[in-house]
Write a protein that holds these residues in place. Structure first.
Motif, PDB file in Angstrom:
ATOM      1  N   ALA A  44       0.867  -1.177   0.000  1.00 50.80           N
ATOM      2  CA  ALA A  44       0.000   0.000   0.000  1.00 50.80           C
ATOM      3  C   ALA A  44       0.902   1.224   0.000  1.00 50.80           C
ATOM      4  O   ALA A  44       1.644   1.448   0.948  1.00 50.80           O
ATOM      5  CB  ALA A  44      -0.884   0.008   1.233  1.00 50.80           C
ATOM      6  N   VAL A  45       0.880   1.973  -1.089  1.00 54.36           N
ATOM      7  CA  VAL A  45       1.659   3.210  -1.123  1.00 54.36           C
ATOM      8  C   VAL A  45       0.801   4.282  -0.467  1.00 54.36           C
ATOM      9  O   VAL A  45      -0.185   4.753  -1.030  1.00 54.36           O
ATOM     10  CB  VAL A  45       2.078   3.587  -2.554  1.00 54.36           C
ATOM     11  N   SER A  46       1.172   4.609   0.770  1.00 54.05           N
ATOM     12  CA  SER A  46       0.299   5.397   1.640  1.00 54.05           C
ATOM     13  C   SER A  46       0.702   6.858   1.731  1.00 54.05           C
ATOM     14  O   SER A  46       0.337   7.554   2.668  1.00 54.05           O
ATOM     15  CB  SER A  46       0.269   4.752   3.025  1.00 54.05           C
ATOM     16  N   LYS A  47       1.451   7.339   0.728  1.00 55.97           N
ATOM     17  CA  LYS A  47       1.793   8.765   0.708  1.00 55.97           C
ATOM     18  C   LYS A  47       0.515   9.599   0.656  1.00 55.97           C
ATOM     19  O   LYS A  47      -0.448   9.212  -0.014  1.00 55.97           O
ATOM     20  CB  LYS A  47       2.679   9.073  -0.499  1.00 55.97           C
ATOM     21  N   PHE A  48       0.513  10.693   1.363  1.00 54.29           N
ATOM     22  CA  PHE A  48      -0.638  11.611   1.466  1.00 54.29           C
ATOM     23  C   PHE A  48      -1.829  11.011   2.223  1.00 54.29           C
ATOM     24  O   PHE A  48      -2.868  11.642   2.329  1.00 54.29           O
ATOM     25  CB  PHE A  48      -1.124  12.109   0.090  1.00 54.29           C
ATOM     26  N   PHE A  63      10.662   2.944   1.928  1.00 48.79           N
ATOM     27  CA  PHE A  63      10.730   4.261   1.316  1.00 48.79           C
ATOM     28  C   PHE A  63      10.824   4.057  -0.195  1.00 48.79           C
ATOM     29  O   PHE A  63      11.675   3.298  -0.670  1.00 48.79           O
ATOM     30  CB  PHE A  63      11.942   5.044   1.834  1.00 48.79           C
ATOM     31  N   VAL A  64       9.943   4.719  -0.963  1.00 51.82           N
ATOM     32  CA  VAL A  64       9.920   4.475  -2.413  1.00 51.82           C
ATOM     33  C   VAL A  64      10.145   5.745  -3.241  1.00 51.82           C
ATOM     34  O   VAL A  64      10.157   5.693  -4.465  1.00 51.82           O
ATOM     35  CB  VAL A  64       8.590   3.801  -2.857  1.00 51.82           C
ATOM     36  N   GLY A  65      10.323   6.903  -2.577  1.00 50.65           N
ATOM     37  CA  GLY A  65      10.466   8.157  -3.320  1.00 50.65           C
ATOM     38  C   GLY A  65      11.919   8.536  -3.541  1.00 50.65           C
ATOM     39  O   GLY A  65      12.822   7.881  -3.037  1.00 50.65           O
ATOM     40  N   LEU A  74      14.960  -5.196  -6.975  1.00 50.05           N
ATOM     41  CA  LEU A  74      15.075  -4.165  -8.006  1.00 50.05           C
ATOM     42  C   LEU A  74      13.716  -3.495  -8.148  1.00 50.05           C
ATOM     43  O   LEU A  74      12.675  -4.134  -7.980  1.00 50.05           O
ATOM     44  CB  LEU A  74      15.456  -4.788  -9.346  1.00 50.05           C
ATOM     45  N   MET A  75      13.757  -2.220  -8.464  1.00 54.11           N
ATOM     46  CA  MET A  75      12.506  -1.477  -8.582  1.00 54.11           C
ATOM     47  C   MET A  75      12.510  -0.654  -9.859  1.00 54.11           C
ATOM     48  O   MET A  75      13.572  -0.198 -10.306  1.00 54.11           O
ATOM     49  CB  MET A  75      12.376  -0.549  -7.368  1.00 54.11           C
ATOM     50  N   THR A  76      11.343  -0.497 -10.457  1.00 54.00           N
ATOM     51  CA  THR A  76      11.226   0.431 -11.586  1.00 54.00           C
ATOM     52  C   THR A  76       9.819   0.982 -11.679  1.00 54.00           C
ATOM     53  O   THR A  76       8.889   0.490 -11.030  1.00 54.00           O
ATOM     54  CB  THR A  76      11.619  -0.211 -12.933  1.00 54.00           C
ATOM     55  N   MET A  77       9.696   2.031 -12.470  1.00 54.43           N
ATOM     56  CA  MET A  77       8.392   2.613 -12.797  1.00 54.43           C
ATOM     57  C   MET A  77       8.244   2.572 -14.299  1.00 54.43           C
ATOM     58  O   MET A  77       9.129   3.019 -15.028  1.00 54.43           O
ATOM     59  CB  MET A  77       8.370   4.082 -12.373  1.00 54.43           C
ATOM     60  N   ALA A  78       7.115   2.074 -14.757  1.00 56.12           N
ATOM     61  CA  ALA A  78       6.850   2.073 -16.194  1.00 56.12           C
ATOM     62  C   ALA A  78       6.404   3.479 -16.604  1.00 56.12           C
ATOM     63  O   ALA A  78       5.990   4.264 -15.759  1.00 56.12           O
ATOM     64  CB  ALA A  78       5.757   1.052 -16.506  1.00 56.12           C
ATOM     65  N   GLY A 104       4.964  -2.299 -10.993  1.00 54.57           N
ATOM     66  CA  GLY A 104       3.522  -2.318 -11.179  1.00 54.57           C
ATOM     67  C   GLY A 104       2.851  -1.402 -10.168  1.00 54.57           C
ATOM     68  O   GLY A 104       3.126  -1.487  -8.979  1.00 54.57           O
ATOM     69  N   MET A 105       1.999  -0.493 -10.678  1.00 49.39           N
ATOM     70  CA  MET A 105       1.258   0.443  -9.836  1.00 49.39           C
ATOM     71  C   MET A 105      -0.229   0.283 -10.179  1.00 49.39           C
ATOM     72  O   MET A 105      -0.618  -0.659 -10.854  1.00 49.39           O
ATOM     73  CB  MET A 105       1.771   1.868 -10.078  1.00 49.39           C
ATOM     74  N   SER A 106      -1.055   1.211  -9.707  1.00 56.83           N
ATOM     75  CA  SER A 106      -2.511   1.043  -9.868  1.00 56.83           C
ATOM     76  C   SER A 106      -2.942   0.746 -11.301  1.00 56.83           C
ATOM     77  O   SER A 106      -3.841  -0.050 -11.532  1.00 56.83           O
ATOM     78  CB  SER A 106      -3.238   2.300  -9.372  1.00 56.83           C
ATOM     79  N   ASN A 107      -2.289   1.413 -12.250  1.00 58.47           N
ATOM     80  CA  ASN A 107      -2.769   1.287 -13.628  1.00 58.47           C
ATOM     81  C   ASN A 107      -2.092   0.198 -14.452  1.00 58.47           C
ATOM     82  O   ASN A 107      -2.498  -0.054 -15.574  1.00 58.47           O
ATOM     83  CB  ASN A 107      -2.612   2.625 -14.354  1.00 58.47           C
ATOM     84  N   ARG A 123       3.105  -2.020  -6.182  1.00 57.16           N
ATOM     85  CA  ARG A 123       2.975  -0.846  -5.316  1.00 57.16           C
ATOM     86  C   ARG A 123       1.700  -0.092  -5.678  1.00 57.16           C
ATOM     87  O   ARG A 123       1.633   0.576  -6.708  1.00 57.16           O
ATOM     88  CB  ARG A 123       4.201   0.061  -5.487  1.00 57.16           C
ATOM     89  N   ILE A 124       0.694  -0.213  -4.825  1.00 59.36           N
ATOM     90  CA  ILE A 124      -0.624   0.327  -5.145  1.00 59.36           C
ATOM     91  C   ILE A 124      -0.985   1.518  -4.254  1.00 59.36           C
ATOM     92  O   ILE A 124      -1.000   1.395  -3.031  1.00 59.36           O
ATOM     93  CB  ILE A 124      -1.713  -0.764  -4.985  1.00 59.36           C
ATOM     94  N   GLY A 125      -1.264   2.653  -4.887  1.00 57.51           N
ATOM     95  CA  GLY A 125      -1.684   3.838  -4.146  1.00 57.51           C
ATOM     96  C   GLY A 125      -3.143   4.149  -4.404  1.00 57.51           C
ATOM     97  O   GLY A 125      -4.040   3.750  -3.660  1.00 57.51           O
ATOM     98  N   SER A 126      -3.401   4.847  -5.517  1.00 61.79           N
ATOM     99  CA  SER A 126      -4.743   5.383  -5.766  1.00 61.79           C
ATOM    100  C   SER A 126      -5.848   4.326  -5.802  1.00 61.79           C
ATOM    101  O   SER A 126      -6.942   4.546  -5.295  1.00 61.79           O
ATOM    102  CB  SER A 126      -4.735   6.189  -7.061  1.00 61.79           C
ATOM    103  N   ARG A 127      -5.580   3.180  -6.354  1.00 62.29           N
ATOM    104  CA  ARG A 127      -6.624   2.160  -6.466  1.00 62.29           C
ATOM    105  C   ARG A 127      -7.089   1.654  -5.091  1.00 62.29           C
ATOM    106  O   ARG A 127      -8.203   1.172  -4.930  1.00 62.29           O
ATOM    107  CB  ARG A 127      -6.139   0.979  -7.310  1.00 62.29           C
TER     108      ARG A 127
HETATM  109  C1  LIG Z   1       2.823   6.951  -5.766  1.00 60.42           C
HETATM  110  C2  LIG Z   1       3.667   5.816  -6.110  1.00 60.42           C
HETATM  111  C3  LIG Z   1       3.107   4.559  -6.366  1.00 60.42           C
HETATM  112  C4  LIG Z   1       1.609   4.295  -6.397  1.00 60.42           C
HETATM  113  O1  LIG Z   1       1.036   4.911  -7.498  1.00 60.42           O
HETATM  114  P1  LIG Z   1      -0.510   4.689  -7.881  1.00 60.42           P
HETATM  115  O2  LIG Z   1      -0.553   4.930  -9.343  1.00 60.42           O
HETATM  116  O3  LIG Z   1      -1.270   5.686  -7.097  1.00 60.42           O
HETATM  117  O4  LIG Z   1      -0.857   3.298  -7.534  1.00 60.42           O
HETATM  118  C5  LIG Z   1       3.986   3.517  -6.618  1.00 60.42           C
HETATM  119  N1  LIG Z   1       5.322   3.674  -6.619  1.00 60.42           N
HETATM  120  C6  LIG Z   1       5.892   4.876  -6.378  1.00 60.42           C
HETATM  121  C7  LIG Z   1       7.374   4.982  -6.395  1.00 60.42           C
HETATM  122  C8  LIG Z   1       5.090   5.980  -6.117  1.00 60.42           C
HETATM  123  O5  LIG Z   1       5.658   7.163  -5.878  1.00 60.42           O
END
Ligand SMILES: *Cc1c(COP(=O)(O)O)cnc(C)c1O
Length: 232
Positions: free
Chosen positions: A32-36, A80-82, A162-166, A204-207, A221-225
């Motif tokens: 659960a990405v619980s930022k904010f 920590f993911v930021g 390892l971590m990445t963002m698409a 992998g994130m919400s979308n 890593r799921i935030g908004s969903r």
């Molecule tokens: C905010 C964030 C997420 C979650 O993003 P959503 O699209 O809201 O699921 C995942 N990973 C990182 C690094 C983020 O900053």
């Protein structure tokens, strides 16, 4: 809909994606990405079964948690993911169990220095930049591998994954390409450093988490969903 229902829906999708890929859904962790998000919602997520929390700002971490995550249950990990600035490392290492956004060698050295001072072993993930549109991460496999080689020298670090963002695009092929690049990076690393067998892929994130699972994600890593629109 409350968080428990959101999570049930996500778990169902995780299961379907895992089945499509011939994987065991139980091996895939949902962070659960619980930022904010206020503590009340974080606690609700934990009560619903969440075991991994992700935060992206040190100041927020300080406001919502106690040092060594003492106000969290034992079985919950705080990651920590930021993007992490050097001058925030000393504080960050006191609060979190793991830093998933290790993206440059000087950051490794700073984490080591600060962890040695409080004698704490820190889990780390190396972040790889796999799409031009996103930011953060080692630019290529070779520089990441040199970072890994260095990190292996320090007993206060535990290399976990390892971590990445698409990229934030519609085109599924581009997204898949990012995730495949991270999976390929793991393969090369494990071949080079067999002691890293079992390295996890955080992607992998919400979308795009279903695509990530098809491509081998171990932790999504799921935030908004999970949180968007939930009443405090
Ligand atoms: C905010 C964030 C997420 C979650 O993003 P959503 O699209 O809201 O699921 C995942 N990973 C990182 C690094 C983020 O900053």
């Amino acid at each position: 809909m409350r968080i428990a229902q959101r999570l049930a829906d996500i778990r169902e999708r995780v299961q379907e994606a895992a089945e499509r890929a011939g994987r065991d859904p139980k091996e895939i962790e949902i962070m659960a990405v619980s930022k904010f998000q206020p503590r009340s919602r974080i606690d609700e997520a934990i009560a619903s079964g969440i075991r991994y929390l992700g935060e992206s700002r040190v100041q927020e971490v300080e406001e919502k948690y106690e040092e060594d995550r003492r106000n969290l249950p034992e079985n919950v990990e705080l990651h920590f993911v930021g993007q992490l600035q050097r001058n925030k490392v000393a504080k960050a290492v006191r609060y979190v169990d793991c830093i998933q956004s290790v993206d440059r060698d000087p950051l490794i050295l700073e984490i080591v220095k600060r962890c040695e001072r409080i004698d704490k072993r820190m889990g780390i993930y190396f972040e790889l930049l796999t799409a031009e549109e996103t930011k953060g991460g080692y630019l290529d496999f070779d520089s990441l591998m040199r970072g890994v080689e260095m990190a292996l020298l320090y007993e206060h670090l535990e290399i976990k994954g390892l971590m990445t963002m698409a990229p934030f695009v519609e085109d599924e092929k581009e997204i898949r390409h990012s995730f495949r690049a991270l999976a390929a990076c793991r393969e090369l690393l494990v071949r080079r450093f067999p002691q890293l067998e079992g390295l996890k892929l955080s992607m992998g994130m919400s979308n795009d988490f279903e695509i990530a699972i098809e491509e081998g994600a171990d932790i999504i890593r799921i935030g908004s969903r999970l949180f968007e629109g939930i009443q405090v």
